[in-house]
Design an enzyme around this catalytic site. Structure first.
Site, short mmCIF file in Angstrom:
data_model
loop_
_atom_site.label_atom_id
_atom_site.label_comp_id
_atom_site.label_asym_id
_atom_site.label_seq_id
_atom_site.Cartn_x
_atom_site.Cartn_y
_atom_site.Cartn_z
N SER A 142 -0.40 3.99 18.18
CA SER A 142 -0.80 2.72 18.74
C SER A 142 0.43 2.54 19.44
O SER A 142 1.38 3.43 19.55
CB SER A 142 -0.41 1.85 17.31
N TYR A 155 4.52 -1.61 10.07
CA TYR A 155 3.70 -0.94 10.83
C TYR A 155 4.41 -0.22 12.18
O TYR A 155 4.06 1.15 12.23
CB TYR A 155 2.61 -2.21 11.65
P1 NAD Z 1 -10.36 -1.04 10.59
O1 NAD Z 1 -9.60 -2.10 9.79
O2 NAD Z 1 -11.45 -1.31 11.37
O3 NAD Z 1 -10.31 0.29 9.95
C1 NAD Z 1 -9.43 0.92 9.08
C2 NAD Z 1 -10.21 1.87 8.32
O4 NAD Z 1 -9.10 2.39 7.26
C3 NAD Z 1 -11.30 1.30 7.44
O5 NAD Z 1 -12.15 2.49 7.24
C4 NAD Z 1 -10.49 1.23 5.79
O6 NAD Z 1 -11.55 1.42 4.74
C5 NAD Z 1 -9.91 2.28 6.15
N1 NAD Z 1 -8.82 2.43 5.02
C6 NAD Z 1 -7.69 1.46 4.94
N2 NAD Z 1 -6.75 1.75 3.90
C7 NAD Z 1 -7.36 2.73 3.48
C8 NAD Z 1 -7.00 3.81 2.09
N3 NAD Z 1 -5.94 3.31 1.47
N4 NAD Z 1 -7.86 5.05 2.13
C9 NAD Z 1 -8.63 5.19 2.87
N5 NAD Z 1 -9.04 4.50 3.86
C10 NAD Z 1 -8.56 3.43 4.13
O7 NAD Z 1 -8.98 -0.87 11.57
P2 NAD Z 1 -8.94 -0.12 12.99
O8 NAD Z 1 -8.29 -1.02 13.86
O9 NAD Z 1 -10.11 0.58 13.54
O10 NAD Z 1 -7.70 0.79 12.77
C11 NAD Z 1 -7.92 2.22 12.89
C12 NAD Z 1 -6.50 2.96 13.15
O11 NAD Z 1 -6.21 2.45 14.69
C13 NAD Z 1 -5.45 2.36 12.27
O12 NAD Z 1 -4.40 3.52 12.18
C14 NAD Z 1 -4.58 1.29 13.37
O13 NAD Z 1 -3.44 1.02 13.12
C15 NAD Z 1 -4.71 1.95 14.64
N6 NAD Z 1 -4.84 1.17 15.83
C16 NAD Z 1 -5.51 -0.02 15.92
C17 NAD Z 1 -5.57 -0.84 17.02
C18 NAD Z 1 -6.43 -2.08 17.04
O14 NAD Z 1 -6.19 -2.88 17.89
N7 NAD Z 1 -7.43 -2.10 16.28
C19 NAD Z 1 -4.83 -0.61 17.81
C20 NAD Z 1 -3.67 0.54 17.89
C21 NAD Z 1 -4.07 1.37 16.60
#
Ligand code: NAD
Length: 260
Positions: A142, A155
């Site tokens: 991130s 985070y």
């Molecule tokens: P999301 O909530 O859409 O997806 C998260 C996924 O992680 C889901 O499939 C969920 O079931 C899974 N998950 C959560 N806890 C879990 C566990 N204990 N065991 C197995 N699976 C688990 O989120 P996203 O936005 O797609 O985020 C994905 C990654 O990208 C994360 O690491 C997040 O920090 C990072 N990220 C997201 C953003 C954003 O703006 N959305 C920005 C930067 C980084």
């Protein structure tokens, strides 16, 4: 491009992870999905990706906050697909609170799901990659791996930790055909961010569009969300042969956020 490669994407039932899983399948890789959701919904996604791209798509429901379940996920991928050539550590959650009010159980869950799971998955998947002298490890980090924001202590700490892990692993395997990199997106409109929009809207009694413009995208100079497909395209580049000299890198895809 990735025919005969096998990939594990943690947290791929939703958002960025699902987008990366789809892109990997499109490139011809077989994929192990992971994450939580309704069983029928997961099966629908699994079958759809497999049918659309003619690859094997499996699913394992490991809770990646637990080391033994991470090991079981990698072992299942090795057994069902044959190997783990590409590992995308993507699972993540968020919790927003001042540090002196931060719930301890949320702190621990965030370290386990984001940072410790990445360590455990790399540890277990790496020996197979070394044997084949080829591997791609992508830690979905991130902009918060590079800079901080208030109220996201757990985070930001976990994401900074993932960057340290990325650099260290990259150095350890630098003379092999394995690379390890971090992708650092700004805001992407996924369920994780929808939750933050909803919470901010409630907390400040603001309409969603105002929260998006004035709170969520305040630090993102382009003033638009990064698209899932853009993050997936960067991941595909890192998996390609053209990216074989890129390792230990933390690559922002953040609309200029960390240029400030
Ligand atoms: P999301 O909530 O859409 O997806 C998260 C996924 O992680 C889901 O499939 C969920 O079931 C899974 N998950 C959560 N806890 C879990 C566990 N204990 N065991 C197995 N699976 C688990 O989120 P996203 O936005 O797609 O985020 C994905 C990654 O990208 C994360 O690491 C997040 O920090 C990072 N990220 C997201 C953003 C954003 O703006 N959305 C920005 C930067 C980084």
């Amino acid at each position: 491009m990735l025919k005969n490669k096998n990939a594990v994407v943690t947290g791929s039932t939703s958002g960025i992870g699902l987008g990366i899983a789809r892109a990997l399948a499109q490139q011809g890789a077989h994929v192990m999905l992971n994450g939580f959701s309704d069983a029928a919904e997961i099966e629908k996604i699994r079958a759809e990706i497999a049918d659309q791209h003619g690859v094997t798509v499996s699913y394992h429901g490991a809770d990646v906050s637990k080391a033994d379940e991470v090991a079981a996920l990698i072992a299942a991928a090795e057994a069902e697909l044959g190997s783990v050539d590409i590992l995308v550590n993507n699972a993540g959650i968020q919790h927003v609170a001042p540090v002196d009010e931060f719930p301890d159980e949320k702190w621990t869950a965030i370290q386990n799901i984001i940072l410790n799971s990445s360590y455990h998955a790399i540890k277990v998947a790496l020996p197979g990659m070394k044997t084949r002298n080829w591997g791609r490890i992508i830690n979905l980090v991130s902009a918060h791996g590079l800079v901080a924001s208030p109220f996201k202590s757990a985070y930001v700490t976990a994401k900074h930790g993932q960057i340290g892990l990325t650099k260290t692993v990259a150095l350890e395997v630098a003379e092999t055909g394995i690379t390890c990199n971090a992708i650092c997106p700004g805001y992407v409109r996924t369920p994780l961010v929808e939750g933050q929009i909803e919470a901010q809207s409630k907390a400040h009694n603001l309409p969603h569009d105002k929260v998006i413009r004035d709170v969520i995208l305040a630090a993102q100079p382009t003033k638009r969300f990064v698209e899932i497909e853009e993050v997936a395209a960067l991941a595909m580049y890192l998996c390609s042969d053209a990216a074989k000299s890129i390792t230990g890198a933390s690559i922002p895809i953040d609309g200029g956020w960390t240029a400030r």
